[in-house]
Design a protein around this motif. Sequence first.
Motif, PDB file in Angstrom:
ATOM      1  N   ILE A 216       0.594  -1.134   0.069  1.00 44.29           N
ATOM      2  CA  ILE A 216      -0.017   0.064  -0.137  1.00 44.29           C
ATOM      3  C   ILE A 216       0.928   1.301   0.092  1.00 44.29           C
ATOM      4  N   LYS A 217       0.312   2.385  -0.563  1.00 45.69           N
ATOM      5  CA  LYS A 217       0.915   3.565  -0.572  1.00 45.69           C
ATOM      6  C   LYS A 217       0.162   4.647   0.014  1.00 45.69           C
ATOM      7  N   GLU A 218      -0.802   4.251   1.167  1.00 43.64           N
ATOM      8  CA  GLU A 218      -1.687   5.193   1.898  1.00 43.64           C
ATOM      9  C   GLU A 218      -1.313   5.592   3.188  1.00 43.64           C
ATOM     10  N   LEU A 219      -0.450   5.370   3.909  1.00 42.38           N
ATOM     11  CA  LEU A 219       0.034   5.595   5.148  1.00 42.38           C
ATOM     12  C   LEU A 219       0.582   6.993   4.955  1.00 42.38           C
TER      13      LEU A 219
ATOM     14  N   VAL B  78       2.361  10.163   7.303  1.00 44.21           N
ATOM     15  CA  VAL B  78       2.763  10.969   8.545  1.00 44.21           C
ATOM     16  C   VAL B  78       3.229  12.373   8.167  1.00 44.21           C
ATOM     17  N   ASP B  79       2.793  13.324   8.735  1.00 46.68           N
ATOM     18  CA  ASP B  79       3.170  14.663   8.666  1.00 46.68           C
ATOM     19  C   ASP B  79       2.851  14.979   6.857  1.00 46.68           C
ATOM     20  N   ASN B  80       1.863  14.637   6.452  1.00 46.69           N
ATOM     21  CA  ASN B  80       1.491  14.759   4.841  1.00 46.69           C
ATOM     22  C   ASN B  80       2.357  14.112   4.016  1.00 46.69           C
ATOM     23  N   LYS B  81       3.367  13.190   4.496  1.00 46.93           N
ATOM     24  CA  LYS B  81       4.101  12.414   3.570  1.00 46.93           C
ATOM     25  C   LYS B  81       3.789  11.048   3.582  1.00 46.93           C
ATOM     26  N   LEU B  82       3.509  10.358   2.226  1.00 43.26           N
ATOM     27  CA  LEU B  82       3.103   9.181   2.011  1.00 43.26           C
ATOM     28  C   LEU B  82       4.162   8.153   2.037  1.00 43.26           C
ATOM     29  N   TYR B  83       3.877   6.861   2.828  1.00 43.11           N
ATOM     30  CA  TYR B  83       4.871   5.721   2.741  1.00 43.11           C
ATOM     31  C   TYR B  83       4.388   4.718   1.997  1.00 43.11           C
ATOM     32  N   GLU B  84       5.297   3.953   1.317  1.00 48.63           N
ATOM     33  CA  GLU B  84       4.719   2.888   0.574  1.00 48.63           C
ATOM     34  C   GLU B  84       5.285   1.607   1.633  1.00 48.63           C
TER      35      GLU B  84
ATOM     36  N   VAL C  84      -3.230   6.591 -17.345  1.00 48.92           N
ATOM     37  CA  VAL C  84      -3.208   7.349 -16.040  1.00 48.92           C
ATOM     38  C   VAL C  84      -4.334   6.914 -15.402  1.00 48.92           C
ATOM     39  N   SER C  85      -4.485   6.153 -14.261  1.00 56.49           N
ATOM     40  CA  SER C  85      -5.778   5.748 -13.653  1.00 56.49           C
ATOM     41  C   SER C  85      -5.753   6.210 -12.358  1.00 56.49           C
ATOM     42  N   CYS C  86      -7.066   6.545 -11.795  1.00 52.42           N
ATOM     43  CA  CYS C  86      -7.504   7.156 -10.439  1.00 52.42           C
ATOM     44  C   CYS C  86      -8.849   6.613 -10.055  1.00 52.42           C
ATOM     45  N   TYR C  87      -8.750   6.161  -8.992  1.00 53.25           N
ATOM     46  CA  TYR C  87     -10.128   5.489  -8.437  1.00 53.25           C
ATOM     47  C   TYR C  87     -10.812   6.466  -7.548  1.00 53.25           C
ATOM     48  N   SER C  88     -10.494   7.931  -7.782  1.00 53.73           N
ATOM     49  CA  SER C  88     -11.384   9.048  -6.925  1.00 53.73           C
ATOM     50  C   SER C  88     -12.177   9.629  -7.908  1.00 53.73           C
ATOM     51  N   GLY C  89     -12.965  10.714  -7.398  1.00 47.49           N
ATOM     52  CA  GLY C  89     -13.736  11.275  -8.321  1.00 47.49           C
ATOM     53  C   GLY C  89     -13.097  12.459  -8.958  1.00 47.49           C
ATOM     54  N   GLU C  90     -11.747  12.604  -8.880  1.00 53.00           N
ATOM     55  CA  GLU C  90     -11.103  13.469  -9.580  1.00 53.00           C
ATOM     56  C   GLU C  90     -10.607  13.364 -10.889  1.00 53.00           C
ATOM     57  N   ILE C  91     -11.007  12.220 -11.505  1.00 53.14           N
ATOM     58  CA  ILE C  91     -10.312  11.720 -12.978  1.00 53.14           C
ATOM     59  C   ILE C  91     -10.953  12.494 -13.985  1.00 53.14           C
ATOM     60  N   GLU C  92     -12.065  13.165 -13.977  1.00 54.99           N
ATOM     61  CA  GLU C  92     -12.306  14.075 -15.177  1.00 54.99           C
ATOM     62  C   GLU C  92     -11.807  15.338 -15.024  1.00 54.99           C
ATOM     63  N   ALA C  93     -11.577  15.967 -13.714  1.00 55.05           N
ATOM     64  CA  ALA C  93     -10.617  17.009 -13.406  1.00 55.05           C
ATOM     65  C   ALA C  93      -9.092  16.876 -13.988  1.00 55.05           C
TER      66      ALA C  93
ATOM     67  N   PHE D  89      -3.205  17.999  -7.964  1.00 53.39           N
ATOM     68  CA  PHE D  89      -3.902  17.025  -7.119  1.00 53.39           C
ATOM     69  C   PHE D  89      -2.917  16.465  -5.977  1.00 53.39           C
ATOM     70  N   PRO D  90      -2.491  17.231  -5.058  1.00 52.78           N
ATOM     71  CA  PRO D  90      -1.335  16.707  -4.328  1.00 52.78           C
ATOM     72  C   PRO D  90      -1.871  15.375  -3.403  1.00 52.78           C
ATOM     73  N   ASP D  91      -3.119  15.376  -3.063  1.00 51.98           N
ATOM     74  CA  ASP D  91      -3.715  14.672  -2.096  1.00 51.98           C
ATOM     75  C   ASP D  91      -4.332  13.264  -2.625  1.00 51.98           C
ATOM     76  N   VAL D  92      -4.277  13.265  -3.895  1.00 53.51           N
ATOM     77  CA  VAL D  92      -5.071  12.305  -4.752  1.00 53.51           C
ATOM     78  C   VAL D  92      -3.922  11.352  -5.269  1.00 53.51           C
ATOM     79  N   THR D  93      -4.335   9.995  -5.133  1.00 59.64           N
ATOM     80  CA  THR D  93      -3.289   8.755  -5.527  1.00 59.64           C
ATOM     81  C   THR D  93      -3.639   8.438  -7.062  1.00 59.64           C
ATOM     82  N   PHE D  94      -2.870   8.262  -7.656  1.00 67.66           N
ATOM     83  CA  PHE D  94      -2.903   8.130  -9.254  1.00 67.66           C
ATOM     84  C   PHE D  94      -1.612   7.202  -9.613  1.00 67.66           C
TER      85      PHE D  94
END
Length: 772
Positions: free
Chosen positions: A100-103, A105-111, A449-458, A622-627
């Motif tokens: 996973i890549k969603e953990l 800490v202090d706005n930094k993602l860890y895989e 480029v895949s994204c499973y959030s609602g931001e794909i159209e943006a 989109f800094p907070d969106v996982t793609f």
Amino acid sequence: MINHYLKTAFRNIRKYKQQNIISIIGLAIGFVCFALSVLWIRYELSYDNFHKGADRIYRVRIITRWDNSMAQVTPSLLASYLKTTWPEVDAACVLNSFDIKELKVDNKLYETFTLYIDSSFYDIFSVKVIEGNLDFIKSKAQGIAITPELATRMFGNEKAIGKTMQYFGKELTVEALVEGWGMHTNMPFQCIMPLRIHATDKWHTFSYRTYIRLKEGVDRKKFEQKVLAFGEKGELDDFSFSKIVFTPIKELHYTFPEKDSRVKFSHVFLFALSGLLVILCSLFNYLTLFINCLKIRSKEFALRKTNGATNQNLFLMLTCEIAILLVLAITVGLILMEWCLPMFKHLSGVDDSAAHIYMETLSYGVLIVAITIVLVLIPVIMYFRSQTLYSSLKDTKVGIRKNLFRKVSIVLQLFISIGFIYCTLVIYKQVDHILHADTGIDQQNTVAVSCYSGEIEAMYQELKQLPEVREMILTRAGFLPASSSRRADWKPEEKSGETDLPVRCELKNATADFISFYRIPFVEGRSFNESSSDANEVIINEKARNAFGWTSGVRKRLVDDEGKVRVVVGVVKNFISTSPTEPTKPMVFLPESFPQTCLIRYLPGEKKACCQAIEDRLLKKFPDVTFHIHTVEDTLEEYVKSESALFSLLGFVSVVCIVVSLFGIYSLAMLICERRRKEIAIRKVLGASIGSILLLFYREFFVLLGIASVLAFSISYVIMKPWREQYIRQVAIGPEMYAGIFLGMLACIVLTIGWLVWRTARINPAEVIKSE
């Protein structure tokens, strides 16, 4: 006496230094290849052997009805059902393991590798707790356990217990520090979280990994037969126990791995075989030179016997020479291993310490030395048994048996070299064919480029503005990388009431833009239009049309597994869109989009610039969106990564074998010229030209090359044929490749011995006869 043998051995090694250097280098490289590959195999066979009762732990999986592939996940209800229904099962558990890549800490993602467990996990496996406790697993609290390595990455030198992190918007508290299992396991982890099983899960909900441990003394095969005979159970949503497969956890990594390794396990065996053949090639090269040196030194041996030496004394002297040469070969091999060890560890994934690797490979080296000494000493014993004082002074062998071993040795070395060249070229041509051959559709220069959030159209609107983007559409998923496929049973409307089995078809959401993007060619009919969805229209491929028994598919009507009637408006050509080993399946295109992916086509040669521009733009906007960004080129290279690695390994081994063989032929020609100097001089006196003398030498080697080529091409073709047949797109192997290999080896032999013989033939015959 030993000092005398050692001095004599070093003098003779120095006297024939060219031949011995070649033998040492060849044996050293063969030793390194063989020892490292055997270590690699041993490492692959020992995955997860640290668990208590590992010999009785099995992974439970299901064979799918669709294509008989292995499903990695099972229903959550299966573990408890196996435990309560069959007394042979000692324990059972369900778990999940993801990268996973969603953990955060202090706005930094860890895989991280994450293990999701519940209380049943402890019935089979164990985790060592360093600090804190794992009570949150039973209580399903918002807690997490991490390894010290991950704690250092996230929090530095601060105490990790009690710290918090975010996971999909939830706040998790670090409740424990645990010791990881390392990477020598099928379930590596850096953190542990509670497994949450939904109460609404049914037997058709495949989302979990199931493990069981059998009781001691239970025969696995009999237990498997008992479970398979249980059959399909209607009260369990028609779950079929006849499709269950039990894989020992220690065999899981190399039989049905969840994640493809860089090199397939079967290719590791080929690498080991390659190392063994290099040793064999080098050994026969050394034996040939050694035996010819024995013949050259026959007068020396006769003189030693005249001065009182026995066969036993001569045998011990030669044994010292052989032992010293092999020790030098092992020493050079260890130096080579120091150089190639980082590359080997990267390629194989072996994470043993360097000291352990050296000790293990050294033990293999001792074994190789012992076997080699035995093999080399056999002709020595035969030589001294057959040689008399008279025969030592004069070569008395005549007829076909004269130099028989030398000829067989040269044929074997050339056979191994040509075989390696052929196999290497076939692998190279096949891999190149997969990467560049026409697949029936245009997937070149595309990125998904895949994204499973609602931001794909943006995201789509932002990426359209990039100058690197040549063409772009919004869709559910492209062909590559292959996503999880949806499948359904379909029947022609005219057969909907019959008992014939339906056709299981792969479903693909598509629009007219999707079909246009991939340039999918039509056999008949048309593409989708704006009203296709409301009109229940579909497009099928030729494979589906043939499976339905139609000669023409347009305007035919299909009934899906929900009873909905669809109208076929077009038939497209069969094409290859995914794995090169996966055959084309019946396919139905549905006119729905459900956008989750941006498909982008870039200009040729602009892959790196395009991917970098996409990543920079999305991270900025989109800094907070996982793609995820995937290119077709990278995906295809991932499919053939093991073949590419095997090509590199075999290519290196081929070069080694060719060099060893040619230097062996050169050294042998040097020894032959030295023995036949008087004969060459007499032939010149009698009027022979330099060309006729060259032809005399070439004739023997050309015949041996012809024999080796016929054997190598025949056997290599038989070996490579089933390997090529696993691919849907097979490269054609024409006669030009066989001719090229043969002529290449012929040129190498001519250049190797031509200059040497020419130089010997130009010596003044009077000088030669005087020296004799």
